[in-house]
Write a protein that holds these residues in place. Structure first.
Motif: not given
Ligand SMILES: [Zn+2]
Length: 554
Positions: A257-258, A364-366, A271-272, A264-265
């Motif tokens: 994220h950085q 793009s989900r991840q 979950g993954d 993903q949140t």
């Protein structure tokens, strides 16, 4: 077929533009670039001619035999031309992409001796001519030049692959470059931190007797050896996953994220992770049951049979992954867009690949990463491109990437890779045999281990395997990187899109250092660096500017 036409038109333009620049030196290149800026990087003009009554066929024939070849020879691209019988009109599209302005190029064409010598000259039959500059809306031959080719990498008589490579690399802003370098270099340290953290966890399990207690528990619950193996495995996997969780969160979530690479949140990400753990429990469980089965039955030659079982599982895993495992994390659909699918399948047929489908994965989900791959083994092989690639890239970039993936396929990289990692596996088991014997003699008593077939020795084996592959990092990276380079070369030849390749290499620079030193690339890179890949593309482009089939006669 459409793709081939596009490529042909493209090479004609490159070849002719390169040669013609010799004839007309351009002292005011900067000024010319400005005037052409309106329709950069390529100018397309639609021409609608109203022809004198009764002369349409004569005009079309004279145009096709005279104007068309001469225009191509002088560096223009003409993707299409039509007659309109109802209105007695002729319509065509002419494009130019090169160092001069369209108007200068067009005037030079009309002023040329070759143009004056055209027989019959179709011009007197034109009653009225209308011309408009047009902008491509769809991809296709006319849109191929929408690629952001930087000055310095454009076709010219003084095209230099090194200058062109530097021109591409220079398009990345310094702050973006610094960020991508920092991300990738941080990855070098993560290799070390992962090995050290895992080693610490494994030694903790051994040294505190925790591993021996997990074994004792498994033995109390059941008398069945395979079930004991599975019970120990579940405890071992869950405990190590929990102890290493902070590092997993940092490198898989926080850090991604950085650097803006994750989408993903935390909930779906976790979950993954849990799904991954479940897959590890099931598939890993079957694997350790098989390995411990042969270790118990062959106390002397277990390392040979262990290698055989491991290689068998490696192949089985590769075979079932695209069908049963990947769909647990992402949605795979068949590519429907004919505009993209048709040229890809055409390229596949041209290279002897019996593919009837191309798959798209919703990566793009991840992540924001652009990627594509070939997966599968013995019949489950498939080419998949991710939706980031599809959404962020032009057709030439997609074609160049697909050419690369087809290279993996045609060059049998999956099978060669299996052989290579098979050899490493056998060597690894030989190492395990020697090193585990040494460690068990010295520490076996203190760790309450009974021998190599003791489940409680699993952390010791995990430690030795981690150390083995850590030391081999440059070897495995170099093997994989060499295959990737081969696939690049194949892709350039198959797709004929050196600029598409260069542009996508820059996008891969979002997460891979673009311009490392040679030793750094040798040790840490499992794909060629951006500089290596762009240089290969520009070298290909240079050779196709000077030796293209259509430039010889100009
Ligand atoms: Zn590849």
């Amino acid at each position: 077929m459409l793709r081939q036409l596009g490529v042909t038109g493209w090479s004609v333009a490159l070849g002719a533009a390169g040669i013609l620049a010799v004839r007309s030196p351009t002292p005011g290149v900067a000024r010319v670039r400005e005037t052409q800026a309106a329709c950069r990087p390529a100018c397309w003009q639609l021409r609608l001619y109203t022809i004198e009554r009764g002369k349409l066929d004569d005009f079309a024939q004279a145009w096709r035999q005279g104007v068309y070849p001469l225009r191509l020879k002088r560096g223009f691209q003409i993707p299409a031309a039509w007659s309109i019988r109802e209105t007695n009109q002729f319509v065509w599209v002419v494009g130019y992409d090169g160092p001069e302005s369209f108007d200068a190029k067009d005037s030079a064409y009309y002023a040329s001796a070759e143009r004056a010598a055209l027989q019959p000259d179709p011009r007197p039959w034109i009653a009225r001519a209308e011309k408009w500059f047009v902008t491509p809306v769809l991809s296709g031959p006319a849109a191929q030049d929408q690629l952001p080719v930087p000055p310095g990498a454009e076709a010219s008589d003084h095209f230099d692959p090194v200058v062109a490579t530097n021109a591409y690399l220079a398009t990345v802003p310094p702050d973006k470059r610094a960020r991508s370098d920092a991300y990738f270099e941080g990855g070098y340290w993560l290799i070390l931190w992962n090995v050290l953290a895992s080693a610490a966890v494994y030694l903790l399990l051994l040294g505190t007797g925790w591993s021996a207690r997990m074994r004792d528990l498994a033995e109390r619950v059941t008398g069945s050896k395979p079930l004991q193996t599975f019970l120990y495995w579940v405890q071992f996997l869950v405990v190590t996953a929990v102890l290493l969780f902070p590092l997993t969160v940092y490198q898989g979530f926080v850090r991604e994220h950085q650097y803006g690479l994750a989408t993903q949140t935390f909930g779906p990400w976790l979950g993954d992770q849990l799904k991954g753990l479940a897959v590890g429990i099931v598939l890993g469980g079957v694997f350790v049951i098989a390995v411990y089965g042969v270790v118990r039955r062959a106390p002397r030659s277990w390392w040979i049979w262990g290698s055989v079982v491991s290689i068998g599982f490696m192949m089985l895993g590769a075979m079932i992954a695209p069908v049963f495992i990947f769909p647990l994390f992402n949605k795979y659909t068949k590519l429907e867009d004919a505009r993209v699918k048709d040229p890809i399948l055409s390229m596949a047929r041209a290279n002897g690949i019996p593919a009837s489908e191309v798959y798209v994965v919703n990566a793009s989900r991840q992540s924001t990463r652009v990627s594509a791959n070939v997966s599968g083994f013995l019949g489950t092989e498939r080419i998949t491109l991710n939706d980031n690639l599809l959404n962020r890239c032009t057709l030439p970039e997609i074609e160049s990437t697909m050419g690369h993936e087809m290279g993996h396929y045609v060059l049998n990289h999956v099978y060669k890779g299996t052989l290579f990692f098979g050899v490493l596996t056998v060597l690894g088991f030989a190492f395990l045999r020697g090193a585990s014997g040494w460690a068990l003699t010295r520490r076996g008593g203190a760790w309450r281990l009974r021998g190599v077939d003791d489940l409680a020795a699993m952390p010791l084996f995990a430690l030795l395997i981690a150390a083995y592959f850590f030391v081999l990092t440059p070897v495995t990276n170099t093997y994989v990187r060499t295959q990737e380079y081969e696939a690049d070369i194949f892709g350039l030849n198959a797709a004929g899109q050196p600029d598409g390749e260069a542009v996508i290499d820059l996008k891969l620079g979002d997460y891979r250092k673009l311009d490392p030193g040679p030793v750094e690339e040798f040790i840490f890179f499992d794909h060629p660096s951006g500089r290596t890949r762009i240089y290969a593309a520009m070298r290909w482009k240079a050779e196709h500017l000077t030796s293209g089939p259509l430039s010889g006669g100009v």
